[in-house]
Motif scaffolding. Structure first.
Motif: not given
Length: 287
Positions: A88, A145, A167-168, A170, A180
């Motif tokens: 990440n 992301n 999800t991450n 961003a 992100m």
């Protein structure tokens, strides 16, 4: 859900809860305790999770975004900053580099929109799209992301299929850089430090059982990678794991079966083309 491991999480008369994103066990519990929203009604029979990279799409989006870079490559000094378990942070540096090189939001979106679906995946998505609304609740669980995932889903007209996306986060800042952030923190030694998919899966299943007032009949998981193996180990004997054949998730499940027979409890249905997932879903619906 019969013998599913998640029956242990079922609470007949829950406190009301909302749909706040899962971040950590403590945060999710606090959200549920403090919310004044009524439970979300749902008649869904089955909960189905999907990974994104090399599951929905036949590429790794983090790798493919490099196509937007000058010369479609990254400098060696940047590649050398990668450390296992810290992907990440590495991608944050990659996205910063792309911004410094003048790569725009539209250029990154164009790359994501062109990602090919895995074999048979559009057939699977169409199958879910045409099923009665009470059959499946679909959730996307990805270590990519939000921008990458949303760009592809909207281009594929698949966004409405997914009740939730984990999800991450961003977003583009004022300087045009895609920033992100890690999805959450956790203490699972098996997973990358920014996301444990098992933690997210457990929290979500628990929360939805409380909101619905009952558990799902089965939980299904479609994935490919090593980080999809961790959530699959939480499934029970009536649940189904769909690992992409000969990918890390499949190999890890096979190794567990050989080393510790009976430890991996879910029914395992490997797939090379997602039509095989459709075939098993039809059987499940007919039971």
């Amino acid at each position: 859900m019969g013998d599913s491991v998640f029956n242990c999480c079922y609470v007949p008369h829950p406190p009301p809860g909302d749909e706040a994103p899962a971040r950590s066990r403590h945060t999710a519990a606090a959200d549920m305790a403090s919310s004044s929203q009524p439970p979300i009604p749902s008649d869904k029979r089955f909960l189905i999770f999907f990974d994104f990279d090399e599951t929905l799409v036949d590429e790794t989006s983090d790798d493919m975004v490099v196509q937007a870079a000058p010369g479609q490559t990254l400098p060696g000094w940047l590649k050398d900053t990668y450390q296992p378990g810290h992907y990440n942070q590495y991608m944050q540096r990659v996205l910063a580099y792309l911004a410094e090189q003048g790569v725009t939001e539209s250029q990154i979106r164009a790359v994501m929109e062109k990602l090919p679906a895995t074999p048979g995946m559009l057939t699977l998505l169409q199958f879910l799209r045409t099923r009665p609304p009470q059959d499946f609740e679909a959730v996307l669980l990805s270590d990519a992301n939000t921008f990458f995932v949303e760009a592809w889903l909207r281009r594929a007209s698949a966004r409405p299929l997914f009740h939730r996306i984990f999800t991450n986060p961003a977003t583009f800042n004022r300087d045009g850089r895609l920033v992100m952030r890690p999805f959450h923190s956790h203490d699972c030694p098996r997973c990358p430090e920014n996301m444990c998919k098992q933690s997210v899966l457990r929290e979500y299943v628990t929360r939805r059982a409380q909101e619905r007032g009952r558990p799902y009949e089965r939980v299904l998981y479609v994935g490919d990678g090593a980080n999809d193996f961790c959530p699959a180990t939480a499934l029970g004997p009536r649940d189904v794991a769909f690992p992409r054949r000969d990918f890390p998730m499949h190999r890890l499940i096979t190794e567990m079966h050989e080393a510790m027979p009976g430890e991996f409890r879910a029914v395992t249905v490997p797939w090379a083309g997602a039509e095989e997932v459709v075939q098993r879903l039809r059987k499940i619906l007919a039971e």
